[in-house]
Design an enzyme around this catalytic site. Structure first.
Site, PDB file in Angstrom:
ATOM      1  N   ASN A 114       0.829  -1.197   0.000  1.00  0.00           N
ATOM      2  CA  ASN A 114       0.000   0.000   0.000  1.00  0.00           C
ATOM      3  C   ASN A 114       0.866   1.250   0.000  1.00  0.00           C
ATOM      4  O   ASN A 114       1.972   1.269   0.557  1.00  0.00           O
ATOM      5  CB  ASN A 114      -0.972  -0.001   1.183  1.00  0.00           C
ATOM      6  CG  ASN A 114      -0.458   0.795   2.366  1.00  0.00           C
ATOM      7  OD1 ASN A 114      -0.611   2.011   2.411  1.00  0.00           O
ATOM      8  ND2 ASN A 114       0.157   0.105   3.324  1.00  0.00           N
ATOM      9  N   ALA A 115       0.348   2.283  -0.640  1.00  0.00           N
ATOM     10  CA  ALA A 115       0.997   3.593  -0.657  1.00  0.00           C
ATOM     11  C   ALA A 115      -0.096   4.657  -0.557  1.00  0.00           C
ATOM     12  O   ALA A 115      -0.130   5.616  -1.324  1.00  0.00           O
ATOM     13  CB  ALA A 115       1.822   3.768  -1.928  1.00  0.00           C
ATOM     14  N   CYS A 157       7.469   8.053   8.894  1.00  0.00           N
ATOM     15  CA  CYS A 157       7.190   9.137   7.944  1.00  0.00           C
ATOM     16  C   CYS A 157       8.481   9.797   7.474  1.00  0.00           C
ATOM     17  O   CYS A 157       9.438   9.926   8.235  1.00  0.00           O
ATOM     18  CB  CYS A 157       6.312  10.189   8.595  1.00  0.00           C
ATOM     19  SG  CYS A 157       4.740   9.557   9.169  1.00  0.00           S
ATOM     20  N   ILE A 167       5.848  -4.660  13.867  1.00  0.00           N
ATOM     21  CA  ILE A 167       6.557  -3.773  12.958  1.00  0.00           C
ATOM     22  C   ILE A 167       5.570  -3.008  12.074  1.00  0.00           C
ATOM     23  O   ILE A 167       4.466  -3.485  11.813  1.00  0.00           O
ATOM     24  CB  ILE A 167       7.533  -4.558  12.051  1.00  0.00           C
ATOM     25  CG1 ILE A 167       6.790  -5.619  11.246  1.00  0.00           C
ATOM     26  CG2 ILE A 167       8.610  -5.202  12.870  1.00  0.00           C
ATOM     27  CD1 ILE A 167       7.636  -6.349  10.184  1.00  0.00           C
ATOM     28  N   ASN A 168       6.036  -1.836  11.628  1.00  0.00           N
ATOM     29  CA  ASN A 168       5.340  -1.161  10.551  1.00  0.00           C
ATOM     30  C   ASN A 168       5.670  -1.919   9.262  1.00  0.00           C
ATOM     31  O   ASN A 168       6.402  -2.912   9.275  1.00  0.00           O
ATOM     32  CB  ASN A 168       5.785   0.305  10.480  1.00  0.00           C
ATOM     33  CG  ASN A 168       4.716   1.210   9.903  1.00  0.00           C
ATOM     34  OD1 ASN A 168       3.879   0.767   9.120  1.00  0.00           O
ATOM     35  ND2 ASN A 168       4.746   2.474  10.282  1.00  0.00           N
ATOM     36  N   GLY A 191       0.802  -8.157   5.716  1.00  0.00           N
ATOM     37  CA  GLY A 191       0.194  -9.463   5.503  1.00  0.00           C
ATOM     38  C   GLY A 191       1.086 -10.587   5.992  1.00  0.00           C
ATOM     39  O   GLY A 191       2.191 -10.366   6.491  1.00  0.00           O
ATOM     40  N   GLY A 232       1.190  -9.281   9.948  1.00  0.00           N
ATOM     41  CA  GLY A 232       0.740 -10.534   9.359  1.00  0.00           C
ATOM     42  C   GLY A 232      -0.063 -11.442  10.262  1.00  0.00           C
ATOM     43  O   GLY A 232      -0.173 -12.643  10.001  1.00  0.00           O
ATOM     44  N   THR A 239      -4.006  -6.204   8.192  1.00  0.00           N
ATOM     45  CA  THR A 239      -4.446  -6.638   6.868  1.00  0.00           C
ATOM     46  C   THR A 239      -5.585  -7.652   6.933  1.00  0.00           C
ATOM     47  O   THR A 239      -6.470  -7.654   6.071  1.00  0.00           O
ATOM     48  CB  THR A 239      -3.251  -7.222   6.094  1.00  0.00           C
ATOM     49  OG1 THR A 239      -2.236  -6.211   5.979  1.00  0.00           O
ATOM     50  CG2 THR A 239      -3.651  -7.675   4.704  1.00  0.00           C
TER      51      THR A 239
END
Length: 301
Positions: free
Chosen positions: A69-70, A130, A191-192, A217, A244, A266
């Site tokens: 994703n973005a 960011c 985690i990110n 995921g 995930g 997700t």
């Protein structure tokens, strides 16, 4: 019945199950599908100081065992949230946690300062993945110094529970965790997303408008479990695990590795009721294994 309540610093949760920012909207979108009051807490989508349109489409693509994703932190800004969204969601019987993002340290601090008076916001989760516009786009969370600076600035203006969400795109995530702990973080979540890329071979162009995006995921879970295990051994503050988690068994794996609580992300896109199923699994797991208090399994590995 086993005790499922856990504590993140001074913040008590009725169970360890939280929702991950960016996958659960503002919570109200899931109200038709689940009982929000059963959640330990819900973390709303990334909130910034100013309105953000996000990135151009396409900005999501499915990958083997995951997705990229973005989205780009699309939101209407903190003031809009306070005036229009907070009144609608503040009375859900669950811990409301706001994810905070920014392009400058001053943006993070000011957003946190405006959120601090909201009585029913129990905590903030700070996204330090960011890009820092003052440092040429390098993410705040990729250096211990950058992560510490953001945490220090927010701690000075935000008195409630402060969770810092760590990027996995670093050489030593344990060092980053220790840096934010030293500056007053009450907890770290990790985690990110991992940086990834996908190419349409027929059109010979990237699937995402931004070329690269964040991978989430089940594909990232073994990396996430390893990093949670490392960080839990490096810091004294509670660790929140994510990356995930698709079912209750995955959630327990993170807790055995050292996570006090978990975030489900997700999987919400696949099954809107997944969080309820994870809570039920935790109850059953404790019963089957003769566990009276789920805290007893935290960091067993």
């Amino acid at each position: 019945m086993a005790k499922l309540s856990v504590n993140i610093g001074d913040l008590s949760l009725k169970n360890p199950v939280l929702t991950a920012s960016g996958t659960f909207g503002y919570g109200e979108e899931f109200a038709p599908f689940i009982d929000l009051s059963r959640l330990g807490g819900y973390i709303i989508k990334g909130t910034t100081l100013e309105h953000r349109e996000g990135n151009p489409y396409p900005r999501m693509v499915e990958t083997p065992s995951g997705m990229l994703n973005a989205v780009g932190l699309q939101n209407k800004g903190v003031d809009y949230f306070i005036e229009n969204i907070y009144p609608r969601i503040k009375d859900f019987d669950s811990r409301l946690i706001v994810n905070v993002s920014g392009a400058r340290i001053e943006d993070y601090a000011e957003t946190a300062r405006r959120l601090a008076p909201l009585e029913n916001v129990s905590a903030i989760e700070v996204n330090i993945s960011c890009p820092n516009v003052k440092e040429g786009g390098m993410a705040f969370g990729t250096t211990a110094t950058g992560a510490a600076e953001v945490t220090r600035a927010i701690r000075a203006v935000y008195p409630k529970t402060l969770i810092v969400k760590l990027s996995p795109n670093v050489t030593s995530i344990a060092d980053i965790a220790k840096a934010v702990e030293a500056e007053g973080a009450d907890s770290v979540s990790l985690i990110n997303t991992l940086m990834g890329m996908s190419i349409d071979v027929e059109r010979r162009r990237p699937h995402l408008s931004t070329v690269t995006g964040g991978l989430s995921g089940p594909a990232v879970r073994p990396v996430a479990v390893r990093m949670v295990w490392q960080v839990a051994k490096a810091v004294k503050i509670p660790v929140i695990g994510l990356g995930g988690i698709m079912n209750g068994r995955d959630a327990i794996e993170f807790m055995l590795a050292g996570a006090t609580a978990v975030e489900i992300g997700t999987a919400n896109f696949i099954d809107p009721a997944v969080t309820m199923k994870v809570i039920d699994f935790m109850k059953d797991y404790c019963t089957r294994h003769g566990i009276d208090d789920i805290n007893d399994i935290i960091g067993e590995i």
